[in-house]
Structures are given as C-alpha cells and as structure tokens.
Design a protein around this motif. Structure first.
Motif, PDB file in Angstrom:
ATOM      1  N   VAL A 197       0.983  -1.031   0.284  1.00 44.96           N
ATOM      2  CA  VAL A 197      -0.012  -0.032   0.023  1.00 44.96           C
ATOM      3  C   VAL A 197       1.130   1.131  -0.236  1.00 44.96           C
ATOM      4  O   VAL A 197       1.695   0.680   0.270  1.00 44.96           O
ATOM      5  CB  VAL A 197      -0.929   0.296   1.449  1.00 44.96           C
ATOM      6  CG1 VAL A 197      -1.776  -0.893   1.334  1.00 44.96           C
ATOM      7  CG2 VAL A 197      -0.438  -0.116   2.390  1.00 44.96           C
ATOM      8  N   VAL A 199      -4.552   5.669   3.331  1.00 41.86           N
ATOM      9  CA  VAL A 199      -3.672   4.498   2.317  1.00 41.86           C
ATOM     10  C   VAL A 199      -4.414   5.561   1.001  1.00 41.86           C
ATOM     11  O   VAL A 199      -5.801   5.790   0.094  1.00 41.86           O
ATOM     12  CB  VAL A 199      -4.837   3.231   2.397  1.00 41.86           C
ATOM     13  CG1 VAL A 199      -4.738   2.273   0.918  1.00 41.86           C
ATOM     14  CG2 VAL A 199      -4.370   2.929   3.461  1.00 41.86           C
ATOM     15  N   SER A 240      -3.461   0.757  -2.919  1.00 41.28           N
ATOM     16  CA  SER A 240      -3.587  -0.513  -2.546  1.00 41.28           C
ATOM     17  C   SER A 240      -3.772  -1.747  -3.254  1.00 41.28           C
ATOM     18  O   SER A 240      -4.028  -1.308  -4.706  1.00 41.28           O
ATOM     19  CB  SER A 240      -4.643  -0.575  -2.024  1.00 41.28           C
ATOM     20  OG  SER A 240      -5.030  -1.830  -0.528  1.00 41.28           O
ATOM     21  N   ASN A 250      -3.501  -4.297  -1.726  1.00 43.21           N
ATOM     22  CA  ASN A 250      -3.335  -5.412  -0.605  1.00 43.21           C
ATOM     23  C   ASN A 250      -4.950  -5.272  -0.359  1.00 43.21           C
ATOM     24  O   ASN A 250      -5.734  -4.556   0.233  1.00 43.21           O
ATOM     25  CB  ASN A 250      -2.730  -4.770   0.513  1.00 43.21           C
ATOM     26  CG  ASN A 250      -2.681  -5.689   1.637  1.00 43.21           C
ATOM     27  OD1 ASN A 250      -3.814  -6.047   1.873  1.00 43.21           O
ATOM     28  ND2 ASN A 250      -1.450  -5.834   2.353  1.00 43.21           N
ATOM     29  N   GLY A 310       1.410  -3.763   4.723  1.00 42.56           N
ATOM     30  CA  GLY A 310       0.752  -3.482   5.923  1.00 42.56           C
ATOM     31  C   GLY A 310       0.571  -4.614   6.931  1.00 42.56           C
ATOM     32  O   GLY A 310      -0.104  -4.337   8.071  1.00 42.56           O
TER      33      GLY A 310
END
Ligand code: NDP
Length: 331
Positions: A35, A76, A79, A81, A104
């Motif tokens: 991220v 964030v 991303s 993730n 993360g």
C-alpha cells in the motif's frame, strides 16, 4: 516527491534540531501486496530520546542516517493489498516520511468516523494502554486509595488520573505550570495538584495533598520529584516506574536518595513498566479505554503542532513541557 527525517547525529544531553536531517526522495511506487501511505498524524514521545542513543535498552537504537519512526496515522492512497482500501486510515509504527509504502504488516485500520484520527496515538493508542495497564497490572488500585502521578498533565499521566477517578481513588497530580495544575483539577477531576516548579519543599507539599499518604505512585519523570514521593509512601504501596524524562538528557548518572530503606520500611513495591511486556492484554485495554471514552469518562486532551517540518521541534518541546495531554504533529 516526499520528505523524510533521518537521525543525523546522536544527541549529547538535550536533543537539538541539528540531530535531525531532512532529505527529499521520489515518492515510492508500490508492487503486489503493498500500500502507498500518506502520513496524516505523527506521535512524538519521550521514549524516542532513548532510541536516539546507542546505549543498551529495551528498544533498538535508531541508526544514524536512517529514518526516525514512531506511532503514525496514515491514509491509504493506493492499495495492492486486499486488507486495505483507498481512503482507509491506518495506525502503525511507521517512518517519519510524508509518503511511504508498506506490506501492511503491523498496520491496523482505525475507525475515524466517530473518533479523531490522533486519538489513536494517545488515549486510544499506546499512551492510553500504558496508563491503563501500568496502573491496573502493577498499581492494582483499590477504591479509596491515594494515587499520585508525576508528569500528570502529559499524555500518559492525564489518562492515569482519569482512570484513577473512575476506580474511586483520591488522585493527586504533579505538573510544571499553574495552567496545567488548574487543568488537572477542573478538566480531569483530580482531587489536588502540585506545581513542582513553584514548590520549594515537594515532600511537604505531597504530604499536604495526600493526607492519608501515597498508596500508588505512577512515575513518569524520575529524579527529585520521585525522591520526594518516597517520603510519603504507605505500607504496601506500589510504584509504577513508567518513565524518567527528568533524567533522559543527563550526561552523568543521576544522584538521588537511596530507595532501599523506603521500600524495606514500607514493604513497598517498585517495578519498572514496559508496555510491550503486556501485549496479551492489549485487546482488553483497548476495549476498556474505548468504552470509557465513548461514555465520556475519559477526555483525550491533545497539543497539536502543524506541519511535517515541525516534527523535530515538537519532539524537543516535550522536554520543555510544551504539551498538555498528548503531543501530536498534524501533517
Ligand atoms: P508527556 O506527554 O508526559 O510529555 C512529557 C512531559 O514531561 C512534559 O510535558 C513535561 O511536563 C514533563 N517533563 C519534561 N521534563 C521534565 C523534567 N525535567 N521534570 C519533570 N517533568 C518533566 O509524555 P508521555 O505521556 O508520552 O510519557 C510520559 C513518560 O512515560 C515518559 O517518561 C515516557 O518515556 C514514559 N513512557 C513509558 C512507556 C513504557 O512502556 N514504559 C510508554 C509510554 C511512555 P511538565 O510541564 O509537567 O514538566
């Protein structure tokens, strides 16, 4: 581009701005599972002073010319993730960078809809847990007992006092200005408070504020203030040694009274507290603090300094008592 703050040199005595160095780098790009984070709040904490030295301690020293780090709330921005989506706010131990990437690991999404982001760095974060677990696990307060707290107007101390009141104790605070003393009594419900900067005889002042003696001492500062408390401890009293900011910048070992006779005479307990040793209790602590916070029984006072450039100065300000409650930097 993104700025980073490095440890430039190890402080001798009091930290200075020249101990830190700003560098500018390309904003990182993320790959699978990562991220991209934008820092929104940075926690500055007295314990970071210890990590700026290379003396052996419970936390590894920061490396020279490497980024400083602390508790951070970040947004964030991108991303890859599935545990994090764009727009989430996360808390974690992160580097003093405007932008950084992460796998993360160690990050926790925080709910910022009802609670301000920075509260997760204070009352509902590391300092709140320190207050709760230090007081309950070592202090074991009983209704009607007297608790005295040094560094009482700071992040940890202000929460300790409020918990003490919830648990039915007499609570006395020690702080460095009249404004802080008033805040402890009027905003946080302390029964009494002492300004150590304007009090000549601290042992006598503590005796007056604690007519039944001291059952629990929550020590955030060490040094002469803690010596004065020793003259007032009760039989079977408990002393939680959480921090010693009064001596963190000493270049020579501090001199003080011998604690052993006080401990023997009073069958007293003095124990060092490190939050990390109580990880198994974090869920309990977080839940209890969140409940009290929601019920309005705990107030989260903060001193908010603005701007990435201000992080080193905000940190140094802790040693001058510039903060009331938790010191945070808003980026
Ligand atoms: P604070 O918010 O209390 O900030 C530091 C405060 O210390 C200042 O506001 C100042 O208040 C006081 N202070 C500074 N210099 C002196 C001095 N020479 N003598 C007396 N007081 C001084 O910090 P935190 O609540 O974050 O931390 C409190 C303590 O707890 C620190 O010692 C820290 O290292 C420790 N800690 C320990 C943890 C653990 O796991 N063991 C975890 C978290 C914190 P004033 O105006 O009243 O002087």
């Amino acid at each position: 581009m993104s700025r980073t703050i490095l440890l430039n040199k190890r402080p001798v005595g009091r930290p200075e701005l020249s101990d830190f160095k700003f560098v500018t780098e390309e904003k990182p790009t993320i790959t699978t599972g990562e991220v991209l984070l934008r820092t929104s709040y940075v926690s500055v904490d007295p314990y970071l002073r210890g990590r700026m030295s290379d003396a052996k301690s419970y936390a590894a020293p920061f490396e020279l010319n490497k980024p400083m780090s602390s508790g951070i709330i970040a947004e964030v921005m991108e991303s890859n993730n599935s545990n994090f989506k764009v727009g989430d706010y996360v808390s974690g131990m992160l580097e003093w960078k405007e932008f950084q990437k992460s796998t993360g690991e160690g990050l926790k999404v925080v709910d910022t809809t009802a609670v301000g982001q920075s509260v997760y760095l204070g009352a509902l974060g590391m300092t709140g847990m320190t207050a709760y677990l230090g007081l309950t696990e070592i202090g074991k307060p009983k209704k009607g007992e007297t608790i005295i707290i040094s560094g009482a107007a700071g992040a940890v101390g202000s929460i300790v006092g409020q918990i003490g009141k919830i648990l039915g104790c007499r609570v006395v605070g020690i702080a460095g200005t009249d404004e802080k003393v008033n805040m402890l009594k009027t905003e946080f419900g302390f029964d009494d408070a002492i300004n150590y900067n304007t009090t000549d005889n601290m042992a006598e002042a503590i005796a007056t504020a604690c007519p039944d003696g001291v059952d629990i001492y929550f020590d955030n500062v060490g040094g002469a203030i803690s010596d004065a408390v020793l003259f007032n401890i009760n039989k079977f009293s408990r002393m939680i040694i959480c921090g010693a900011i009064a001596v963190y910048n000493n270049t020579e070992p501090a001199k003080g009274v011998s604690v052993q006779p006080f401990l023997v005479k009073n069958s007293a307990l003095m124990q060092g507290f490190i939050l990390g040793n109580y990880a198994a209790k974090f869920p309990e602590a977080t839940q209890q603090l969140a409940t009290w916070f929601k019920e309005g029984k705990i107030k989260a006072t903060e001193t908010v300094v603005e701007g990435f450039d201000s992080i080193p100065q905000a940190f140094i300000g802790l040693f001058d008592g510039k903060n009331k409650g938790k010191m945070v930097v808003k980026i």
